[in-house]
Design a protein around this motif. Structure first.
Motif, PDB file in Angstrom:
ATOM      1  N   PRO A 284      -0.767 -13.484   5.921  1.00 39.82           N
ATOM      2  CA  PRO A 284      -0.600 -12.375   6.867  1.00 39.82           C
ATOM      3  C   PRO A 284      -1.761 -11.398   6.838  1.00 39.82           C
ATOM      4  N   GLU A 285      -1.958 -10.737   7.966  1.00 40.28           N
ATOM      5  CA  GLU A 285      -2.924  -9.651   8.072  1.00 40.28           C
ATOM      6  C   GLU A 285      -2.289  -8.362   7.557  1.00 40.28           C
ATOM      7  N   PRO A 286      -3.070  -7.472   6.971  1.00 44.69           N
ATOM      8  CA  PRO A 286      -2.530  -6.140   6.665  1.00 44.69           C
ATOM      9  C   PRO A 286      -2.106  -5.435   7.950  1.00 44.69           C
ATOM     10  N   GLU A 287      -1.172  -4.526   7.804  1.00 47.97           N
ATOM     11  CA  GLU A 287      -0.720  -3.761   8.969  1.00 47.97           C
ATOM     12  C   GLU A 287      -1.875  -3.017   9.604  1.00 47.97           C
ATOM     13  N   LYS A 288      -1.798  -2.856  10.919  1.00 46.80           N
ATOM     14  CA  LYS A 288      -2.795  -2.009  11.594  1.00 46.80           C
ATOM     15  C   LYS A 288      -2.673  -0.592  11.035  1.00 46.80           C
ATOM     16  N   GLY A 289      -3.779   0.070  10.862  1.00 50.14           N
ATOM     17  CA  GLY A 289      -3.749   1.416  10.290  1.00 50.14           C
ATOM     18  C   GLY A 289      -3.945   1.425   8.789  1.00 50.14           C
ATOM     19  N   SER A 290      -4.123   0.227   8.178  1.00 52.08           N
ATOM     20  CA  SER A 290      -4.360   0.186   6.726  1.00 52.08           C
ATOM     21  C   SER A 290      -5.731   0.740   6.357  1.00 52.08           C
ATOM     22  N   PHE A 291      -6.671   0.590   7.280  1.00 48.95           N
ATOM     23  CA  PHE A 291      -8.033   1.066   7.010  1.00 48.95           C
ATOM     24  C   PHE A 291      -8.052   2.589   6.883  1.00 48.95           C
ATOM     25  N   ASN A 292      -8.658   3.078   5.828  1.00 50.90           N
ATOM     26  CA  ASN A 292      -8.730   4.527   5.625  1.00 50.90           C
ATOM     27  C   ASN A 292      -9.980   4.861   4.829  1.00 50.90           C
ATOM     28  N   HIS A 293     -11.075   5.022   5.525  1.00 49.26           N
ATOM     29  CA  HIS A 293     -12.290   5.352   4.777  1.00 49.26           C
ATOM     30  C   HIS A 293     -12.357   6.842   4.439  1.00 49.26           C
ATOM     31  N   ASN A 294     -11.329   7.573   4.801  1.00 50.21           N
ATOM     32  CA  ASN A 294     -11.227   8.972   4.354  1.00 50.21           C
ATOM     33  C   ASN A 294     -10.362   9.113   3.102  1.00 50.21           C
ATOM     34  N   ARG A 295      -9.882   7.983   2.572  1.00 48.34           N
ATOM     35  CA  ARG A 295      -9.112   8.028   1.324  1.00 48.34           C
ATOM     36  C   ARG A 295      -9.982   8.629   0.220  1.00 48.34           C
ATOM     37  N   PRO A 296      -9.448   9.547  -0.565  1.00 44.33           N
ATOM     38  CA  PRO A 296     -10.265  10.107  -1.662  1.00 44.33           C
ATOM     39  C   PRO A 296     -10.735   8.990  -2.600  1.00 44.33           C
ATOM     40  N   ALA A 297     -11.997   9.043  -2.960  1.00 43.13           N
ATOM     41  CA  ALA A 297     -12.540   8.013  -3.864  1.00 43.13           C
ATOM     42  C   ALA A 297     -11.964   8.203  -5.258  1.00 43.13           C
ATOM     43  N   GLY A 298     -11.478   7.126  -5.848  1.00 40.02           N
ATOM     44  CA  GLY A 298     -10.885   7.190  -7.178  1.00 40.02           C
ATOM     45  C   GLY A 298     -11.940   7.190  -8.278  1.00 40.02           C
ATOM     46  N   LYS A 299     -11.457   7.204  -9.518  1.00 38.47           N
ATOM     47  CA  LYS A 299     -12.358   7.276 -10.671  1.00 38.47           C
ATOM     48  C   LYS A 299     -13.278   6.063 -10.741  1.00 38.47           C
ATOM     49  N   LEU A 300     -12.763   4.908 -10.344  1.00 35.81           N
ATOM     50  CA  LEU A 300     -13.573   3.701 -10.430  1.00 35.81           C
ATOM     51  C   LEU A 300     -14.787   3.792  -9.513  1.00 35.81           C
ATOM     52  N   LEU A 301     -14.550   4.195  -8.270  1.00 36.29           N
ATOM     53  CA  LEU A 301     -15.663   4.277  -7.321  1.00 36.29           C
ATOM     54  C   LEU A 301     -16.627   5.396  -7.708  1.00 36.29           C
TER      55      LEU A 301
ATOM     56  N   GLN B  99       0.857  -1.189   0.000  1.00 34.76           N
ATOM     57  CA  GLN B  99       0.000   0.000   0.000  1.00 34.76           C
ATOM     58  C   GLN B  99       0.892   1.238   0.000  1.00 34.76           C
ATOM     59  N   SER B 100       0.340   2.357  -0.430  1.00 40.51           N
ATOM     60  CA  SER B 100       0.983   3.681  -0.345  1.00 40.51           C
ATOM     61  C   SER B 100       2.130   3.868  -1.329  1.00 40.51           C
ATOM     62  N   GLN B 101       2.307   2.963  -2.263  1.00 39.53           N
ATOM     63  CA  GLN B 101       3.380   3.107  -3.247  1.00 39.53           C
ATOM     64  C   GLN B 101       2.846   3.606  -4.583  1.00 39.53           C
ATOM     65  N   LEU B 102       1.653   3.201  -4.927  1.00 42.12           N
ATOM     66  CA  LEU B 102       1.057   3.573  -6.217  1.00 42.12           C
ATOM     67  C   LEU B 102      -0.085   4.554  -5.975  1.00 42.12           C
ATOM     68  N   ASP B 103       0.249   5.619  -5.322  1.00 41.09           N
ATOM     69  CA  ASP B 103      -0.674   6.706  -5.037  1.00 41.09           C
ATOM     70  C   ASP B 103       0.024   7.998  -5.485  1.00 41.09           C
ATOM     71  N   PRO B 104      -0.475   8.675  -6.506  1.00 36.34           N
ATOM     72  CA  PRO B 104      -1.777   8.539  -7.158  1.00 36.34           C
ATOM     73  C   PRO B 104      -1.906   7.269  -7.990  1.00 36.34           C
TER      74      PRO B 104
END
Lengths: 417, 79
Positions: free
Chosen positions: B9-26, A68-73
């Motif tokens: 493996p589980e994603p790292e804690k803090g991966s969740f981000n529902h404030n991430r700007p929505a991209g063109k697809l969404l 994560q965080s590598q291909l942003d934008p």
């Protein structure tokens, strides 16, 4: 007919988002064992592939892909951007070389940062993506599965459902043009069963929302898929959509996007793929009678070294005003290569389906291969379809006669560190 | 028991981000859903535009009932 094919009752397709073959699986070709390539049949990376950056410096592929965080934008994967990635700015006209040398330059248009533009050449080593790399080496890996269009999600996913995008090369709403029906509608019309399992209502379905209105009975959620596997009540054909966004769960917990679309977490997608495999594998009756295809909709703008081959033209043409490249598109070559793996107990470990590297022995697949396979297997080919779908390769002949024993199969435990 | 056990493996804690700007697809997904809703509302509006008192024959009534039921049945369904 092989034993595997005669036992087959269910086909499940899981379509992930926006990662190229080399990015996810190209590292398999660099794994060595006793001084030899461990997976010599995989058409992955040599480590010497490169693209020029905007300073004209060569940028080699590198094993530093991050979850994560590598291909942003988000890397560009709309039609003009993919045109630059494939043709590296060669002028429009006949004989353009598909050099695959324009990925870094195109990512620079997103990042405006030369160093960051190099990230587009990154790939995962197999240990970073244990689920996908295990499935790829344990079952059948397609060296030559390509996205259907050198463009974005919506038009590519349309090929997976209709065998065409009805002339679309973008993300716009498209009109379904009779007499072509989706594979689900074909199945229902013939008295067969089919479902699209989306993750949940907050994620929903991606591009065939007209079916959500017109054929609501074909939709269900991921939880229902898990239940249907446990109860051996899967429909004959299932299409699974991952979670497309981060959102809160019903109890307020965190649900991560599992589609692997940049900048969503790749490990969450690994968990999702593993959960689908485990659900099928967990019920012996389902496992013995099901084939699972894991495939990605398109490459998401990320580097792959294999030039897309020509294909049977679709019945449509996208005008220059739609492609935004100054030239029309006749749907006569494919998009960038994507990961695709077919899983069944009747597939021998380490099966490689040869791609363009095999020359005359190549077997080329694209998303129209999905409705073509569904229609040929469940409906004896009885459906109106485009020339493109009618010409598409089908893939169930890969199932053989011998069922592998359980102690020869992978199993995934979720939540480990 | 399968012999090849892979720990995922589980994603790292803090991966969740529902404030991430929505991209063109969404953003595109919302437009597609909106279009489907518009078509759905048009179907409802078309049925509501019919005055039930104007329906005289069993054939006319049954057509009306079918269209209304199809809409209500869809609304009642849980996907």
């Amino acid at each position: 007919m092989t034993v595997g094919l005669s036992n087959l009752k269910h086909l499940v397709v899981l379509m992930m988002e926006n990662r190229s073959f080399d990015h996810m699986l190209g590292g398999l070709s660099l794994v060595m064992e006793n001084g030899q390539k461990k997976y010599p049949g995989v058409n992955g990376l040599t480590g010497n592939e490169w693209n020029p950056d905007t300073n004209n410096s060569p940028v080699k592929v590198n094993p530093n892909a991050k979850f994560q965080s590598q291909l942003d934008p988000d890397p560009d994967h709309h039609f003009p951007g993919v045109d630059l990635q494939i043709f590296n700015g060669a002028p429009q006209g006949a004989g353009r070389e598909r050099s695959m040398k324009g990925f870094v330059k195109d990512y620079f248009t997103q990042t405006n940062n030369v160093n960051k533009s190099h990230n587009i050449m990154s790939y995962f080593t197999p240990d970073k993506v244990p689920v996908l790399s295990t499935l790829a080496t344990q079952f059948a890996l397609f060296n030559g599965w390509f996205s259907s269009i050198p463009g974005p999600t919506i038009c590519n996913r349309a090929f997976a459902h209709y065998g065409t995008s009805f002339g679309q090369v973008g993300m716009d709403i498209f009109d379904i043009l009779a007499p072509i029906m989706s594979s689900y509608e074909r199945m229902l019309a013939a008295g067969k069963t089919a479902k699209i399992y989306y993750y949940d209502q907050q994620s929903s379905t991606m591009e065939i929302v007209n079916l959500l209105k017109n054929q609501p009975q074909i939709f269900a959620t991921y939880d229902q898929f898990i239940s249907d596997c446990a109860a051996n009540t899967l429909p004959q054909y299932s299409f699974i959509e991952p979670c497309y966004n981060d959102h809160e769960g019903p109890g307020g917990g965190e649900i991560l996007a599992s589609d692997q679309h940049p900048d969503h977490n790749v490990q969450e997608g690994e968990k999702f793929i593993a959960s689908i495999y485990n659900a099928i594998h967990g019920n012996p009756a389902v496992w013995d009678s099901t084939a699972l295809l894991v495939v990605y909709d398109e490459h998401g703008g990320i580097y792959d070294h294999v030039a897309p081959p020509d294909c049977t033209p679709d019945d449509y043409q996208a005008k220059a005003t739609a492609t935004n490249t100054g030239a029309p598109f006749n749907f006569d070559y494919l998009g960038v290569r994507v990961p695709a793996i077919l899983i069944s107990p009747y597939i021998a470990k380490g099966t490689i389906v040869p791609g363009t590297e095999a020359g005359a022995g190549a077997r080329i697949f694209e998303h129209a291969s999905i409705p073509a396979t569904v229609t040929n297997f469940f409906l004896n080919g009885d459906a109106k379809r485009t020339k493109r779908e009618a010409a598409a390769s089908t893939f169930l002949d890969i199932l053989g006669n011998e069922a592998r024993q359980d102690n020869d199969l992978p199993f995934f435990t979720l939540g480990g560190h | 028991m399968a012999s090849i056990v892979i720990k995922v493996p589980e994603p790292e804690k803090g991966s969740f981000n529902h404030n991430r700007p929505a991209g063109k697809l969404l953003q595109s997904q919302t437009l597609h859903l909106r279009e489907a809703l518009i078509k759905h509302l048009k179907d409802i509006a078309d049925v509501l535009a019919i005055d039930p008192k104007s329906l005289k024959t069993e054939g006319e009534v049954s057509t009306y009932i079918q269209r209304a039921t199809a809409i209500l049945h869809t609304q009642a369904r849980k996907p």
